[in-house]
Write an enzyme that holds these catalytic residues in place. Structure first.
Site, PDB file in Angstrom:
ATOM      1  N   GLY A  13       0.855  -1.321   0.008  1.00  0.00           N
ATOM      2  CA  GLY A  13       0.151  -0.023   0.009  1.00  0.00           C
ATOM      3  C   GLY A  13       0.743   1.346   0.107  1.00  0.00           C
ATOM      4  N   SER A  15       1.674   3.293  -2.423  1.00  0.00           N
ATOM      5  CA  SER A  15       1.338   4.139  -3.416  1.00  0.00           C
ATOM      6  C   SER A  15       1.232   5.736  -3.001  1.00  0.00           C
ATOM      7  CB  SER A  15       0.543   3.925  -4.561  1.00  0.00           C
ATOM      8  OG  SER A  15      -0.742   3.702  -4.066  1.00  0.00           O
ATOM      9  N   ARG A  16       0.823   5.854  -1.718  1.00  0.00           N
ATOM     10  CA  ARG A  16       0.390   7.173  -1.268  1.00  0.00           C
ATOM     11  C   ARG A  16       0.408   7.118   0.370  1.00  0.00           C
ATOM     12  NH1 ARG A  16      -4.686   4.905  -2.817  1.00  0.00           N
ATOM     13  NH2 ARG A  16      -4.309   5.603  -4.983  1.00  0.00           N
ATOM     14  N   GLY A  17       0.365   8.253   1.118  1.00  0.00           N
ATOM     15  CA  GLY A  17      -0.094   8.417   2.535  1.00  0.00           C
ATOM     16  C   GLY A  17       1.264   7.802   3.321  1.00  0.00           C
ATOM     17  N   ILE A  18       1.022   7.068   4.192  1.00  0.00           N
ATOM     18  CA  ILE A  18       2.166   6.634   5.099  1.00  0.00           C
ATOM     19  C   ILE A  18       3.092   5.921   4.566  1.00  0.00           C
ATOM     20  CG2 ILE A  18       2.616   5.396   7.170  1.00  0.00           C
ATOM     21  CD1 ILE A  18      -0.128   6.489   8.442  1.00  0.00           C
ATOM     22  N   TYR A 164     -14.283  -3.149  11.919  1.00  0.00           N
ATOM     23  CA  TYR A 164     -12.728  -2.598  11.611  1.00  0.00           C
ATOM     24  C   TYR A 164     -11.899  -2.898  12.825  1.00  0.00           C
ATOM     25  CZ  TYR A 164      -9.102   0.991  10.940  1.00  0.00           C
ATOM     26  OH  TYR A 164      -8.002   1.530  11.132  1.00  0.00           O
ATOM     27  N   LYS A 168      -8.164  -4.693  12.324  1.00  0.00           N
ATOM     28  CA  LYS A 168      -7.282  -3.859  12.657  1.00  0.00           C
ATOM     29  C   LYS A 168      -6.483  -4.400  14.002  1.00  0.00           C
ATOM     30  CE  LYS A 168      -4.506  -0.686  11.275  1.00  0.00           C
ATOM     31  NZ  LYS A 168      -4.142  -0.776   9.988  1.00  0.00           N
TER      32      LYS A 168
END
Length: 272
Positions: A13, A15-18, A164, A168
């Protein structure tokens, strides 16, 4: 050892963000970074693709490898890991960053959302670890770092969004179990969680968040760097917070990470 120079990271994951912020921090050290994510074409709502991320890694001084990979698919993860090893000669670090979020109650959670979260979060983290571990066990300072909170059975974190929280916390319990299984073999398997809410595109899933009271992804990236440059042996099974890791590294002023330094940052989910 305070550099990731020459190390190979497999980041989900990213491709962006953290995930992208962690990739770029490693790239500045001269690391090799496999960007394993689903985004191959630009989306106006979610900027960033595996290709733009890999190019940014190159520009920052690292070597980027864009790999289209849905971590729900075992064959795709196996192929992505094989491509990373073929390109860079091994894997030193796995960062389980990919995560799906849906903050609704039980009656407002479609099963396809529930399934997506459990498949990406807990199952995806386990699968990526399973496929990377044979290579990590051959690395000189292997780490698995999962973006997951300290485990909690407090009902206040479960009642508003059981689906969620289950998914998580699944990532947290995967960390706990794998650390107990592989820590003695010299693999550092830990979780990292932000003390405050981070300004990423995932915030679109949380109504009513004041962006000005968030911090930038770079705080998590710098904390991850502090974790991943530690000696792996004997450093496993910990649930770390970004702020604590940076304080250990000598940082006491976090205003540079603030979206608006005049505002008090908001505590993240699962933390008091």
């Amino acid at each position: 050892m305070n550099t990731l120079h020459g190390k190979t990271l497999f980041i989900t994951g990213a491709s962006r963000g953290i995930g992208l912020a962690i990739a770029l921090r490693a790239a500045r050290d001269g690391a090799n970074v496999a960007i394993a994510a689903k985004s191959t074409v630009p989306n106006p709502k979610l900027p960033g693709t595996i290709h733009s991320a890999a190019a940014a890694v190159d520009a920052a001084g690292g070597k980027g490898l864009a790999i289209k990979c849905d971590i729900r698919e075992e064959a795709e993860v196996q192929a992505a890991v094989a491509q990373t090893v073929a390109t860079f000669g091994g894997i030193d670090i796995l960062v389980n960053n990919a995560s799906a979020i849906w903050l609704r109650g039980a009656l407002d959670t479609p099963m396809k959302r529930f399934d997506l979260m459990s498949q990406v979060n807990a199952r995806g983290s386990f699968l990526c670890a399973q496929v990377c571990l044979p290579h990590l066990l051959q690395a000189s300072n292997p780490h698995i770092l999962t973006l997951a909170p300290p485990p909690s059975l407090d009902p206040k974190w479960w009642a508003p969004h059981t689906g969620y929280t289950l998914a998580k916390m699944g990532m947290s319990f995967v960390t706990l179990g794998l650390a107990a299984e592989f820590g003695a073999q010299g693999v550092a398997i830990n979780a990292l969680w932000p003390r405050t809410i981070i300004a990423t595109d995932a915030l679109n899933m949380i109504p009513g968040i004041d962006l000005a009271r968030c911090r930038k992804p770079e705080i998590v990236a710098d904390a991850a760097h502090a974790v991943l440059t530690r000696s792996a042996r004997g450093f496993s099974g910990r649930f770390l917070l970004d702020e604590d890791m940076l304080r250990e590294a000598g940082v006491s002023d976090f205003s540079a990470y603030a979206v608006d330094a005049t505002k008090t940052p908001l505590a993240d989910l699962f933390l008091e």
